[in-house]
Design a protein around this motif. Structure first.
Motif, PDB file in Angstrom:
ATOM      1  N   PRO A 156       2.116  -5.760   5.518  1.00 15.89           N
ATOM      2  CA  PRO A 156       1.763  -6.342   4.211  1.00 15.89           C
ATOM      3  C   PRO A 156       1.404  -7.817   4.351  1.00 15.89           C
ATOM      4  O   PRO A 156       2.037  -8.562   5.114  1.00 15.89           O
ATOM      5  N   GLN A 157       0.402  -8.257   3.624  1.00 16.41           N
ATOM      6  CA  GLN A 157      -0.044  -9.638   3.693  1.00 16.41           C
ATOM      7  C   GLN A 157       0.702 -10.543   2.724  1.00 16.41           C
ATOM      8  O   GLN A 157       0.907 -11.720   2.984  1.00 16.41           O
ATOM      9  N   THR A 158       1.102  -9.980   1.585  1.00 13.29           N
ATOM     10  CA  THR A 158       1.849 -10.748   0.587  1.00 13.29           C
ATOM     11  C   THR A 158       2.993  -9.890   0.063  1.00 13.29           C
ATOM     12  O   THR A 158       3.003  -8.668   0.231  1.00 13.29           O
ATOM     13  N   ALA A 159       3.960 -10.539  -0.553  1.00  9.29           N
ATOM     14  CA  ALA A 159       5.104  -9.818  -1.124  1.00  9.29           C
ATOM     15  C   ALA A 159       5.627 -10.616  -2.308  1.00  9.29           C
ATOM     16  O   ALA A 159       6.509 -11.464  -2.161  1.00  9.29           O
ATOM     17  N   SER A 160       5.068 -10.359  -3.482  1.00  8.75           N
ATOM     18  CA  SER A 160       5.488 -11.079  -4.682  1.00  8.75           C
ATOM     19  C   SER A 160       6.852 -10.566  -5.144  1.00  8.75           C
ATOM     20  O   SER A 160       7.311  -9.493  -4.743  1.00  8.75           O
ATOM     21  N   LEU A 161       7.476 -11.328  -6.017  1.00  9.00           N
ATOM     22  CA  LEU A 161       8.797 -10.957  -6.523  1.00  9.00           C
ATOM     23  C   LEU A 161       8.782  -9.625  -7.261  1.00  9.00           C
ATOM     24  O   LEU A 161       9.667  -8.782  -7.033  1.00  9.00           O
ATOM     25  N   PRO A 162       7.802  -9.346  -8.153  1.00 12.24           N
ATOM     26  CA  PRO A 162       7.789  -8.030  -8.821  1.00 12.24           C
ATOM     27  C   PRO A 162       7.655  -6.871  -7.840  1.00 12.24           C
ATOM     28  O   PRO A 162       8.312  -5.842  -7.999  1.00 12.24           O
ATOM     29  N   ALA A 163       6.807  -7.041  -6.813  1.00 13.97           N
ATOM     30  CA  ALA A 163       6.632  -5.972  -5.834  1.00 13.97           C
ATOM     31  C   ALA A 163       7.919  -5.750  -5.037  1.00 13.97           C
ATOM     32  O   ALA A 163       8.319  -4.611  -4.777  1.00 13.97           O
ATOM     33  N   LYS A 195       0.839  -1.192   0.000  1.00 15.07           N
ATOM     34  CA  LYS A 195       0.000   0.000   0.000  1.00 15.07           C
ATOM     35  C   LYS A 195       0.880   1.251   0.000  1.00 15.07           C
ATOM     36  O   LYS A 195       2.083   1.179   0.272  1.00 15.07           O
ATOM     37  N   PRO A 196       0.286   2.421  -0.304  1.00 14.84           N
ATOM     38  CA  PRO A 196       1.098   3.612  -0.557  1.00 14.84           C
ATOM     39  C   PRO A 196       2.056   4.015   0.562  1.00 14.84           C
ATOM     40  O   PRO A 196       3.246   4.244   0.320  1.00 14.84           O
ATOM     41  N   ILE A 197       1.564   4.149   1.800  1.00  8.68           N
ATOM     42  CA  ILE A 197       2.444   4.592   2.882  1.00  8.68           C
ATOM     43  C   ILE A 197       3.455   3.500   3.212  1.00  8.68           C
ATOM     44  O   ILE A 197       4.622   3.783   3.514  1.00  8.68           O
ATOM     45  N   THR A 198       3.022   2.238   3.129  1.00  6.67           N
ATOM     46  CA  THR A 198       3.946   1.127   3.352  1.00  6.67           C
ATOM     47  C   THR A 198       5.036   1.131   2.288  1.00  6.67           C
ATOM     48  O   THR A 198       6.221   0.910   2.583  1.00  6.67           O
TER      49      THR A 198
END
Length: 312
Positions: free
Chosen positions: A224-231, A42-45
């Protein structure tokens, strides 16, 4: 390198122009990084992660090179901390959050074009706050022309019969322009800082920015709930280049040649953002984007170069 007095202005060297070109490319590509990181963050994160990682990196470099953080013993050192706080707030925490929030609705191209507003705002701020930087008639005229471009950028859909703008999209556009305002204020805050090594100033500003962002992100957005490789790749790129490396570059350039010279980077940033957005993200490019960019750049050219040409 140590910051100079605000009144000590130097003519840009070839090295300064080279650093300006590199900074333009780095910042122009940052909007792609934001698009990638917003997949999961998310934006602030997003802003908190990029600023915190950059702060840790620059702190490690500062400790390794023997640069300490400012002290608190003298009035000057306390003033330096205020400038570092202003830099962390207006150059990092606020604009990064606003841009990330805005890019949930607007394209990376729009966000990049909105950065052309920065040098327009630097002109009046420098006039009132920076010794030796005065508003001439050409600068006033360029300021007025440039803001016609800003209105065209934000209201182009309605003005040109493109279907209008939803309230959420309008707020996102205003957020991007607001980020430009923050960058302009941040450049003046940096310029007016008392003498301090660049490494120390940049590190302290990022540390204070992370102190502002981390609790805010946890309070409003949670973990954050998920963290994909692109992110992850996107936010890591943002931390290393547009945040850590760019913070050092911008502080060097501001102290070498002043905020108006640094503001010239905004001729490049929109161009790179538009190219990368169109080629990599396959974003549509409405005609009023280009019209607004041309009008803004025309205003900047008038404000920056007319007096030099007249006096040459």
């Amino acid at each position: 390198m140590t910051f100079q007095s605000p009144s000590a202005r130097r003519e840009p060297t070839a090295g300064s122009w080279a650093l300006l070109a590199l900074l333009g490319l780095i910042w122009g590509s940052s909007f792609l990084g934001v698009e990638m990181s917003l997949i999961d963050f998310k934006p602030i994160t997003n802003a908190a992660i990029r600023v915190s990682l950059a702060a840790i990196l620059l702190l490690a470099i500062a400790l390794w090179t023997g640069h300490r953080l400012p002290g608190f013993a003298t009035p000057t050192e306390k003033r330096i901390w205020l400038h570092c706080f202003g830099m962390g707030l207006f150059t990092n925490a606020l604009p990064f959050s606003l841009l990330a929030w805005g890019q949930q609705q607007v394209t990376s191209s729009f966000a990049g074009v909105s950065m052309a507003v920065v040098p327009l705002l630097v002109l009046p701020l420098s006039h009132f706050l920076v010794p030796g930087e005065r508003m001439t008639r050409a600068k006033v005229a360029g300021f007025a022309v440039g803001f016609v471009g800003v209105f065209l950028l934000v209201g182009g859909d309605s003005l040109l019969g493109g279907g209008g703008t939803t309230p959420r999209l309008f707020l996102a556009q205003i957020a991007c322009v607001g980020a430009s305002c923050c960058y302009a204020i941040g450049s003046i805050v940096t310029r007016l800082c008392p003498p301090i090594p660049t490494q120390s100033f940049a590190t302290t500003g990022l540390l204070l920015g992370s102190v502002m962002l981390i609790p805010t992100a946890l309070l409003f957005e949670g973990l954050p709930q998920t963290a994909s490789l692109p992110a992850l790749a996107g936010v890591l790129y943002l931390a290393l280049f547009p945040t850590a490396a760019a913070t050092i570059l911008l502080t060097v350039l501001i102290k070498r040649a002043g905020p108006p010279f640094l503001s010239l980077v905004n001729y490049q940033v929109p161009v790179w953002a538009v190219i990368i957005g169109a080629v990599v993200l396959l974003e549509p490019l409405p005609g009023h984007f280009l019209m607004a960019l041309l009008v803004i750049l025309a205003g900047l050219a008038l404000s920056q170069f007319y007096d030099r040409w007249r006096n040459s």
